[in-house]
Design an enzyme around this catalytic site. Sequence first.
Site, mmCIF file in Angstrom:
data_model
loop_
_atom_site.group_PDB
_atom_site.id
_atom_site.type_symbol
_atom_site.label_atom_id
_atom_site.label_comp_id
_atom_site.label_asym_id
_atom_site.label_seq_id
_atom_site.Cartn_x
_atom_site.Cartn_y
_atom_site.Cartn_z
ATOM 1 N N ILE A 178 44.166 31.563 38.171
ATOM 2 C CA ILE A 178 44.763 32.897 38.430
ATOM 3 C C ILE A 178 43.712 33.580 39.454
ATOM 4 O O ILE A 178 42.698 33.798 39.294
ATOM 5 C CB ILE A 178 45.146 33.666 37.207
ATOM 6 C CG1 ILE A 178 45.538 32.805 35.930
ATOM 7 C CG2 ILE A 178 45.732 35.066 37.386
ATOM 8 C CD1 ILE A 178 45.838 33.247 34.641
ATOM 9 N N CYS A 179 44.331 34.349 40.478
ATOM 10 C CA CYS A 179 43.621 35.032 41.381
ATOM 11 C C CYS A 179 43.865 36.515 40.826
ATOM 12 O O CYS A 179 44.822 37.043 41.247
ATOM 13 C CB CYS A 179 44.146 34.902 42.777
ATOM 14 S SG CYS A 179 43.299 35.910 43.989
ATOM 15 N N LEU A 180 42.896 36.958 39.945
ATOM 16 C CA LEU A 180 42.941 38.331 39.466
ATOM 17 C C LEU A 180 41.507 38.908 39.396
ATOM 18 O O LEU A 180 40.782 38.284 39.059
ATOM 19 C CB LEU A 180 43.373 38.328 38.019
ATOM 20 C CG LEU A 180 43.784 39.592 37.276
ATOM 21 C CD1 LEU A 180 44.962 40.313 38.046
ATOM 22 C CD2 LEU A 180 44.467 39.185 35.738
#
Length: 201
Positions: A138-140
């Site tokens: 996840i790109c968070l």
Amino acid sequence: MSTEAQRVDDSPSTSGGSSDGDQRESVQQEPDREQVQPKKKEGKISSKTAAKLSTSAKRIQKELAEITLDPPPNCSAGPKGDNIYEWRSTILGPPGSVYEGGVFFLDITFSPDYPFKPPKVTFRTRIYHCNINSQGVICLDILKDNWSPALTISKVLLSICSLLTDCNPADPLVGSIATQYMTNRAEHDRMARQWTKRYAT
């Protein structure tokens, strides 16, 4: 007679020599045995590790109690088994989003440095999303540079739900999906719903 006497005299000296040799060998081997032992330093290292584990485990137990009593909307999470550092989470696709009706499973791994380092959170269910790749990464920002010890796993799950409602094509992990989202939204939404139906229901 003298020859026999010599043989008799020689015999003890030979056996005595081998006995001394054996003693010398055994004496020489003693340091080797001692050299194999020095691993008591590990006790200090493991005690530091134990202190870290104790601190992180207390924090994780506290968060587990909180998320059990008051879970975020459409989310649940808890340990997979006896290991407090390995969790499984379930997120229901947010109502009104292209993921509505889907049930998404995530793995959460806490390190002994938690909460000073972020947890590792990955999707186990396939999802069509520009900020989540095929490995479930996840790109968070709060899972990377913007992590703070003040954050909790409940807040992380809420942020992931927000990402499912409003993706961030400006910072994608899957460039082709981000491009499609910006240039052909209808096709993007159709594909996202199709994947949700295929993999998450």
